[in-house]
Scaffold this active site. Structure first.
Site, mmCIF file in Angstrom:
data_model
loop_
_atom_site.group_PDB
_atom_site.id
_atom_site.type_symbol
_atom_site.label_atom_id
_atom_site.label_comp_id
_atom_site.label_asym_id
_atom_site.label_seq_id
_atom_site.Cartn_x
_atom_site.Cartn_y
_atom_site.Cartn_z
ATOM 1 N N ARG A 174 -11.405 1.489 -2.627
ATOM 2 C CA ARG A 174 -10.959 1.607 -4.027
ATOM 3 C C ARG A 174 -11.848 0.838 -5.022
ATOM 4 N NH1 ARG A 174 -8.566 4.955 -1.670
ATOM 5 N NH2 ARG A 174 -6.369 5.511 -1.900
ATOM 6 N N CYS A 223 -0.567 5.477 -6.560
ATOM 7 C CA CYS A 223 -0.219 4.172 -5.993
ATOM 8 C C CYS A 223 -0.485 3.066 -7.010
ATOM 9 C CB CYS A 223 -1.016 3.923 -4.720
ATOM 10 S SG CYS A 223 -0.389 4.920 -3.352
ATOM 11 N N GLU A 293 -3.854 -1.564 -8.158
ATOM 12 C CA GLU A 293 -4.860 -0.496 -8.093
ATOM 13 C C GLU A 293 -5.030 0.116 -9.494
ATOM 14 O OE1 GLU A 293 -4.881 2.422 -4.837
ATOM 15 O OE2 GLU A 293 -5.094 3.973 -6.352
HETATM 16 N N1 EPU Z 1 5.331 3.650 4.512
HETATM 17 C C1 EPU Z 1 6.615 3.171 4.558
HETATM 18 N N2 EPU Z 1 7.371 3.271 3.422
HETATM 19 C C2 EPU Z 1 6.889 3.805 2.279
HETATM 20 C C3 EPU Z 1 5.582 4.286 2.221
HETATM 21 C C4 EPU Z 1 4.812 4.192 3.368
HETATM 22 O O1 EPU Z 1 7.067 2.656 5.567
HETATM 23 O O2 EPU Z 1 7.639 3.851 1.279
HETATM 24 C C5 EPU Z 1 4.530 3.589 5.744
HETATM 25 C C6 EPU Z 1 4.305 4.998 6.298
HETATM 26 O O3 EPU Z 1 5.357 5.384 7.126
HETATM 27 C C7 EPU Z 1 3.005 4.834 7.026
HETATM 28 C C8 EPU Z 1 2.260 3.780 6.226
HETATM 29 O O4 EPU Z 1 3.234 3.091 5.460
HETATM 30 O O5 EPU Z 1 3.222 4.340 8.320
HETATM 31 C C9 EPU Z 1 1.191 4.384 5.334
HETATM 32 O O6 EPU Z 1 1.767 5.303 4.411
HETATM 33 P P1 EPU Z 1 0.908 6.520 3.780
HETATM 34 O O7 EPU Z 1 0.365 7.376 4.869
HETATM 35 O O8 EPU Z 1 1.727 7.160 2.715
HETATM 36 O O9 EPU Z 1 -0.377 5.825 3.179
HETATM 37 P P2 EPU Z 1 -0.525 4.633 2.129
HETATM 38 O O10 EPU Z 1 -1.440 3.629 2.735
HETATM 39 O O11 EPU Z 1 0.782 4.161 1.628
HETATM 40 C C10 EPU Z 1 -2.656 5.663 1.051
HETATM 41 C C11 EPU Z 1 -3.238 5.684 -0.327
HETATM 42 C C12 EPU Z 1 -2.719 6.891 -1.097
HETATM 43 C C13 EPU Z 1 -3.030 8.164 -0.331
HETATM 44 C C14 EPU Z 1 -2.346 8.058 1.028
HETATM 45 C C15 EPU Z 1 -2.546 9.278 1.900
HETATM 46 C C16 EPU Z 1 -3.614 3.411 -1.152
HETATM 47 C C17 EPU Z 1 -3.084 2.321 -1.992
HETATM 48 N N3 EPU Z 1 -2.852 4.502 -1.060
HETATM 49 O O12 EPU Z 1 -1.269 5.373 0.919
HETATM 50 O O13 EPU Z 1 -3.431 6.925 -2.334
HETATM 51 O O14 EPU Z 1 -2.577 9.307 -1.031
HETATM 52 O O15 EPU Z 1 -2.882 6.906 1.722
HETATM 53 O O16 EPU Z 1 -3.695 9.171 2.640
HETATM 54 O O17 EPU Z 1 -4.711 3.295 -0.608
HETATM 55 C C18 EPU Z 1 -3.492 6.298 -4.647
HETATM 56 O O18 EPU Z 1 -4.538 5.721 -4.386
HETATM 57 O O19 EPU Z 1 -3.039 6.379 -5.816
HETATM 58 C C19 EPU Z 1 -2.735 6.890 -3.548
HETATM 59 C C20 EPU Z 1 -1.526 7.369 -3.721
#
Ligand code: EPU
Length: 308
Positions: A174, A223, A293
């Site tokens: 990021r 996010c 972010e």
């Molecule tokens: N999780 C939870 N509860 C929640 C959300 C997530 O337990 O409310 C757990 C999920 O079950 C999973 C883990 O956390 O085991 C990761 O969740 P997810 O796959 O949704 O990925 P993330 O790390 O939360 C990142 C990016 C997103 C991107 C997604 C999909 C960041 C900050 N976020 O989210 O990007 O869409 O991966 O690959 O890096 C953004 O940058 O604006 C954004 C939304």
């Protein structure tokens, strides 16, 4: 300052919106009026505008697609420059493309699909501009902008242009080599040759995954926090029981803890207070200090405010 900006914009035939509510241009749909919003079209107009504003001594704020900025409710004394571009401004050469920073990411994806070019499907459903996606090294579902960027043409605050060939270490999670006062004029991207049907199928798969894990409806900035090393901000917020927490018209999404959703009635103050509440609660309960972010644009303090 607004007057000078209006004069410069008029001379260069750049669209100029005076006292323009930022809420209308930000995906979170909050934010008070900016002194002026200037929207140059294409690289040449953008370059001429920023140079002329610098010579006139008008400081500017740069805005991409507006998906990663939350602006305060009051007046913003700044002149905001938001370059705009359309599909016709992209120069294609096989699987390579020179893309204006102001192009909406969704338009780029549509054009790539039409040409059967693969690589960017992970970005399906992302709002924002190509320039913004490069600056913040946008990523999702295993993909990341940095993998496709070969070179970037940048415009400095005083109007100077710098071309940067991408090398090792230019991007990180990021973040990128682009400075805070630099505007992405255009980007050399490299995709891969594929076929339209396969790109369409992969795009639909990404859309389904996004729909299953991220909120639909309402307004958001994606996010709010970066993921801390080795963990996920959304998981931490969820584990702290903060999903559904509300301030006015703002709430922590029940679908994904790292999203704050504006139901249409939230003020920036509601959202910023909720962000601070979430950050403080996660720090208190887990010891993890979450980093933003998104960017916050504070409104200009009213004269006398904060003085004793
Ligand atoms: N999780 C939870 N509860 C929640 C959300 C997530 O337990 O409310 C757990 C999920 O079950 C999973 C883990 O956390 O085991 C990761 O969740 P997810 O796959 O949704 O990925 P993330 O790390 O939360 C990142 C990016 C997103 C991107 C997604 C999909 C960041 C900050 N976020 O989210 O990007 O869409 O991966 O690959 O890096 C953004 O940058 O604006 C954004 C939304």
């Amino acid at each position: 300052m607004r007057r000078e900006a209006g004069l410069v914009a008029g001379r260069l035939a750049v669209e100029c919106l005076a006292d323009e509510p930022l809420a209308a241009h930000l995906s979170m749909r909050v934010g008070g009026p900016a002194a002026a919003l200037l929207r140059p079209r294409g690289v040449e107009q953008t370059r001429a505008l920023v140079g002329a504003l610098a010579r006139a001594g008008v400081p500017v704020r740069l805005l991409g697609g507006g998906s990663n900025v939350i602006a305060g409710d009051g007046r913003h004394d700044s002149v905001v420059v938001q370059p705009v571009a359309g599909a016709e401004d992209v120069v294609w050469d096989g699987a390579r493309a020179r893309v204006p920073g102001g192009l909406a990411l969704g338009v780029l994806l549509r054009e790539a699909m039409r040409r059967g070019l693969t690589g960017l499907e992970w970005a399906a459903g992302l709002p924002g501009s190509v320039g913004g996606a490069v600056v913040g090294n946008a990523g999702a579902f295993g993909g990341e902008m940095s993998r496709h960027v070969r070179a970037v043409e940048l415009l400095g605050a005083s109007g100077e242009v710098r071309r940067h060939a991408v090398g090792a270490g230019d991007f990180a999670y990021r973040s990128s080599f682009v400075g805070p006062d630099e505007l992405v004029l255009d980007v050399d991207l490299e995709l891969e040759t594929g076929d339209t049907e396969a790109v369409r199928r992969e795009t639909e798969r990404v859309n389904r995954r996004r729909a299953a894990t991220q909120p639909k409806g309402g307004h958001s900035s994606g996010c709010i926090f970066k993921n801390p090393e080795g963990d996920h901000a959304g998981r931490l917020i969820d584990a702290c029981g903060l999903k559904g927490r509300r301030r006015g018209g703002a709430r922590v999404s029940e679908t994904h803890g790292n999203f704050i959703v504006n139901d249409g009635t939230a003020t920036a103050t509601d959202i910023l207070e909720l962000i601070e509440e979430v950050r403080a609660e996660v720090a208190r309960r887990t010891g993890v200090s979450l980093e933003l972010e998104i960017k916050i644009w504070q409104a200009t303090p009213v004269a006398g405010e904060g003085s004793s």
